[in-house]
Design an enzyme around this catalytic site. Structure first.
Site, mmCIF file in Angstrom:
data_model
loop_
_atom_site.group_PDB
_atom_site.id
_atom_site.type_symbol
_atom_site.label_atom_id
_atom_site.label_comp_id
_atom_site.label_asym_id
_atom_site.label_seq_id
_atom_site.Cartn_x
_atom_site.Cartn_y
_atom_site.Cartn_z
ATOM 1 N N ASP A 88 -12.152 0.225 80.880
ATOM 2 C CA ASP A 88 -12.843 -1.069 80.851
ATOM 3 C C ASP A 88 -14.043 -1.016 81.790
ATOM 4 O O ASP A 88 -13.909 -0.610 82.950
ATOM 5 C CB ASP A 88 -11.906 -2.201 81.274
ATOM 6 C CG ASP A 88 -12.555 -3.545 81.002
ATOM 7 O OD1 ASP A 88 -12.828 -3.836 79.823
ATOM 8 O OD2 ASP A 88 -12.842 -4.283 81.970
ATOM 9 N N ASP A 529 -31.511 -26.001 45.114
ATOM 10 C CA ASP A 529 -30.589 -25.192 44.302
ATOM 11 C C ASP A 529 -30.376 -25.863 42.947
ATOM 12 O O ASP A 529 -30.802 -27.018 42.743
ATOM 13 C CB ASP A 529 -29.250 -24.981 45.042
ATOM 14 C CG ASP A 529 -28.656 -23.611 44.725
ATOM 15 O OD1 ASP A 529 -28.734 -23.194 43.549
ATOM 16 O OD2 ASP A 529 -28.131 -22.946 45.638
ATOM 17 N N ASP A 555 -34.648 -25.380 39.601
ATOM 18 C CA ASP A 555 -34.492 -23.946 39.355
ATOM 19 C C ASP A 555 -35.673 -23.240 40.001
ATOM 20 O O ASP A 555 -36.830 -23.482 39.615
ATOM 21 C CB ASP A 555 -34.475 -23.723 37.837
ATOM 22 C CG ASP A 555 -34.308 -22.260 37.480
ATOM 23 O OD1 ASP A 555 -34.584 -21.395 38.337
ATOM 24 O OD2 ASP A 555 -33.903 -21.982 36.341
ATOM 25 N N ARG A 571 -29.764 -13.862 50.958
ATOM 26 C CA ARG A 571 -28.896 -13.250 49.943
ATOM 27 C C ARG A 571 -29.319 -13.631 48.538
ATOM 28 O O ARG A 571 -28.493 -13.961 47.690
ATOM 29 C CB ARG A 571 -27.437 -13.679 50.158
ATOM 30 C CG ARG A 571 -26.802 -13.036 51.343
ATOM 31 C CD ARG A 571 -25.315 -13.295 51.376
ATOM 32 N NE ARG A 571 -24.576 -12.137 50.922
ATOM 33 C CZ ARG A 571 -23.621 -12.194 50.009
ATOM 34 N NH1 ARG A 571 -23.315 -13.298 49.408
ATOM 35 N NH2 ARG A 571 -22.965 -11.104 49.674
HETATM 36 C C1 TTP Z 1 -23.478 -1.298 81.322
HETATM 37 C C2 TTP Z 1 -23.294 -0.623 79.991
HETATM 38 C C3 TTP Z 1 -22.161 -0.864 79.225
HETATM 39 N N1 TTP Z 1 -22.014 -0.274 78.001
HETATM 40 C C4 TTP Z 1 -20.815 -0.532 77.158
HETATM 41 C C5 TTP Z 1 -19.630 0.395 77.409
HETATM 42 C C6 TTP Z 1 -18.488 -0.379 76.806
HETATM 43 O O1 TTP Z 1 -18.377 -0.012 75.419
HETATM 44 C C7 TTP Z 1 -18.928 -1.837 76.910
HETATM 45 C C8 TTP Z 1 -18.075 -2.610 77.893
HETATM 46 O O2 TTP Z 1 -17.013 -3.190 77.195
HETATM 47 P P1 TTP Z 1 -15.506 -2.785 77.366
HETATM 48 O O3 TTP Z 1 -14.710 -4.057 77.266
HETATM 49 O O4 TTP Z 1 -15.308 -1.926 78.570
HETATM 50 O O5 TTP Z 1 -15.209 -1.853 76.112
HETATM 51 P P2 TTP Z 1 -15.365 -2.169 74.570
HETATM 52 O O6 TTP Z 1 -15.032 -3.602 74.271
HETATM 53 O O7 TTP Z 1 -16.711 -1.673 74.102
HETATM 54 O O8 TTP Z 1 -14.261 -1.226 73.923
HETATM 55 P P3 TTP Z 1 -12.656 -1.299 74.156
HETATM 56 O O9 TTP Z 1 -12.312 -2.583 74.856
HETATM 57 O O10 TTP Z 1 -12.097 -1.221 72.773
HETATM 58 O O11 TTP Z 1 -12.355 -0.096 74.979
HETATM 59 O O12 TTP Z 1 -20.280 -1.818 77.397
HETATM 60 C C9 TTP Z 1 -22.981 0.599 77.512
HETATM 61 O O13 TTP Z 1 -22.844 1.133 76.402
HETATM 62 N N2 TTP Z 1 -24.089 0.862 78.278
HETATM 63 C C10 TTP Z 1 -24.291 0.282 79.483
HETATM 64 O O14 TTP Z 1 -25.337 0.569 80.140
#
Ligand code: TTP
Length: 662
Positions: A88, A529, A555, A571
């Site tokens: 996380d 529509d 139309d 769409r």
């Molecule tokens: C700060 C920063 C974060 N991030 C991304 C990494 C993580 O994917 C996301 C943070 O969210 P997370 O909650 O850590 O992860 P997620 O929801 O993408 O995936 P999951 O919970 O399924 O593991 O932000 C970047 O890609 N680049 C960046 O510079």
């Protein structure tokens, strides 16, 4: 270097990444790790106030993500992983924890709080080691750690901020930026592990694996062979003096843990009966060919072990080289082969109003559900179990009682017929119209034409056709669903403050028009529509209709268009044959004076036409229209005097383009 020996230690193990993050997948894949991806269903809703330090929150969330997958897999996937990795990432500034922005304003709030300042990015990582015991229970052992990287942002002007937000990049990223892409332009310096910011501290992870496999192996072995009496905790040898040893009971609710060092080893024993084994034993007892089944069952067990070693996968020849496909390859093929079964199970559950029933009465067992939906007991049970395996329902089994069912979040959010973003109507359209059409796909491809007449009997053709009231209402519900889900994204994709009046051509129930008036206080929208559609609009009127939305029947290919300084086409074009596209665009061009806008919303194909699949699969319905890329739409509109001002690729179901009449 730690990497190779560590990665090779994992060869033959079933390693699972409990994350939907494409960045984490890429980082681990590039490091040569072979793993499966099983995104966690754990909702990131822990109370931040309960944690003394922000990184404790990230670590706890990572732990819960990984544990949820480790516990689910034996039941839902009928296999027990060896290692589950969860992570996380959070951004912290001025004592605040920033996660992923919920909308553009949230992204603005986050990015402006980072402007000109140094902040920290923490990634918490949890590694869950699963040990299957002989008595068919699973022990879980947890190692977690975190990594901090400091990042300094340049001063960001309002224009830069909004330009970046409107690129769509911030939305799925902690702190609202992606350092690895456009967001890199906002950064003055980075102190620490860059990959940690992108979502996974690879270096720290490898060191940790090294510790686990080179240092702690003996303690792990002793742990896995212990009995239930150790259900509390087993302190193990600390990998280093800096590592705190904490016990952790996985069934406890998330709680602020004691001072969180940057790495910790928990030994936790949580025996869980493995349903994979249960299923096998039931099989072996059920049939008359017991001896055979018994031996098959044994064989299956052996195969499972071998599969973990990847040894039983058939070898294939790729570009002259004999290679072993990954388990991911096989899973992908199976997913595609079985995709139609999953779709039809979803359509059926939706048609039988299963998700409505379990929303109003969660906790019914299969027999009770069967009675309510007036279906067979056996069929209902199969459908319920299939929906659980697809992540649409959750089941709970109490000792000696039948499992009971409730909606998973996905069903609550999108499958109830009365959810704000319900897809119930669209699913019925897929079931009644798209499904029969796609079952004639071979002839559609051979002939290159729509298979409507073959797919539907005369009677059915009438019922599904938009010329019948029933067919029209179903189609309108489907379009209404899509407009509700995409409306806000389209309405807020561009600055429309210079426009006072808009006309949504083919605007159906007005769902999109209401999103536009809500997002733009100075704008009135006329929905134009066919008379029969406008007539049926009473079924879709919102509770508090905005009187800046009005409906005009006509139309758009034949009648005069209402006057407006912005025309909206959502769409519409992809479904019309070329000659009708040109008639419509000429009429809009004639109605526009210089400076008027045309907002187009469609799925934009990638320029190399390799995706997105949704657009390319849609084209297989062989309607008279065609799917186009943003550049193709731009050129088309240019031929009618419209210059493309902005293009937005969104994360929603539709993209958008704003063009100005020259
Ligand atoms: C700060 C920063 C974060 N991030 C991304 C990494 C993580 O994917 C996301 C943070 O969210 P997370 O909650 O850590 O992860 P997620 O929801 O993408 O995936 P999951 O919970 O399924 O593991 O932000 C970047 O890609 N680049 C960046 O510079």
């Amino acid at each position: 270097m730690v990497l190779n020996p560590v990665i090779s230690k994992l060869a033959g193990k079933l390693v699972v990444l409990a994350s939907a993050s494409p960045r984490r997948l890429e980082i681990l894949r590039s490091a040569g790790l072979r793993f499966e991806v099983v995104p966690s269903w754990f909702k990131e809703t822990l109370d931040k106030g309960l944690f003394k330090a922000p990184y404790e929150y990230a670590v706890e969330t990572a732990k819960q993500k990984a544990l949820e997958v480790a516990r689910r897999m034996p039941f839902k996937h009928l296999k027990t992983p060896d290692i589950v990795i969860g992570a996380d990432t959070i951004v912290t500034v001025d004592g605040m924890i920033l996660e992923k922005p919920v909308d553009k304003h949230d992204a603005y709030r986050m990015l402006s709080s980072l402007s000109g300042k140094e902040h920290s990015v923490f990634t918490g990582v949890a590694i869950v080691l699963c040990h299957e015991k002989e008595n068919e229970e699973v022990d879980y052992q947890l190692i977690d750690f975190y990594e901090e990287t400091k990042v300094k942002f340049a001063d960001l002007s309002e224009d830069m901020l909004w330009e970046y937000i409107n690129s769509g990049e911030p939305m799925d990223k902690a702190g609202g930026y992606g350092i690895q892409a456009l967001g890199g332009m906002l950064v003055e310096y980075v102190h620490g592990d860059f990959l940690n910011v992108v979502g996974f501290p690879l270096n720290h992870f490898c060191k940790q694996l090294d510790l686990i496999y080179n240092f702690c192996t003996s303690s792990l072995k002793s742990t896995s062979s212990r009995s239930d009496s150790l259900a509390t905790s087993v302190p193990t040898q600390p990998p280093s003096s800096s590592q705190a040893l904490l016990s952790h009971n996985s069934s406890s609710i998330p709680r602020p843990s004691s001072p969180c060092d940057s790495q910790r080893l928990h030994t936790q024993i949580t025996p869980t009966a493995s349903p994979a084994h249960k299923v096998k034993r039931e099989d072996s007892e059920s049939e008359s060919s017991q001896t055979l089944v018994n031996s098959t069952s044994k064989h299956t067990d052996n195969r499972k072990v071998k599969l973990h070693d990847n040894a039983t996968l058939p070898l294939v020849t790729r570009r002259g080289q004999v290679v072993e496909p990954t388990r991911g390859d096989l899973e992908r093929i199976c997913e595609l082969m079985d995709g139609f079964k999953a779709s039809k199970a979803l359509f059926t559950a939706s048609k039988l109003c299963l998700f409505d029933l379990l929303h109003s009465r969660p906790g019914l067992d299969a027999a009770q559900v069967a009675q309510e939906i007036k279906a067979s007991a056996k069929g209902t049970e199969c459908l319920l179990e299939a929906c659980v395996s697809l992540g649409l329902l959750k089941s709970t089994e109490k000792a000696c009682q039948k499992p009971v069912y409730e909606n998973a979040d996905l069903a609550t959010d999108f499958l109830r017929s009365d959810a704000s973003f319900s897809l119930h109507g669209y699913l019925q359209h897929c079931n009644e119209t798209m499904w029969p059409l796609f079952s004639h796909l071979e002839s559609a491809v051979q002939e290159g034409t729509s298979q409507r007449e073959k797919a539907f009997s005369k009677h059915m053709l009438q019922a599904t056709s938009t010329s019948s009231r029933e067919g029209k209402l179903r189609f309108m519900k489907a379009m209404h669903n899509i407009a509700k889900i995409t409306g806000k994204t389209i309405a807020t994709a561009f600055d429309l403050s210079t426009y006072k009046s808009a006309c949504d051509l083919g605007g159906c129930t007005g769902a999109l028009a209401y999103e536009f008036t809500e997002a733009h206080p100075g704008l009135s929208v006329t929905v134009f529509d066919l008379p029969a559609v406008v007539e049926l609009n009473e079924f879709f009127r919102p509770q508090h209709p905005d009187n800046r939305v009005s409906f005009v029947a006509g139309d758009f290919l034949k009648d005069e268009l209402p006057k407006a300084d912005l025309y909206i086409l959502a769409r519409i074009l992809h479904d019309l044959p070329d000659e009708k596209v040109h008639i419509l665009l000429s009429k809009i061009a004639d109605a526009c004076t210089a400076g008027c806008g045309l907002l187009l919303s469609e799925i934009f194909l990638d320029e190399d036409r390799r995706g997105p699949s949704r657009g390319l699969l849609q084209a297989l319905s062989m309607s008279e229209g065609k799917q186009r890329s943003a550049t193709e739409y731009s050129l088309l509109l240019k031929s009618h005097g419209f210059i493309t001002a902005h293009i937005r690729h969104t994360d929603n179901l539709l993209d958008a383009m704003l063009c100005i009449k020259a």
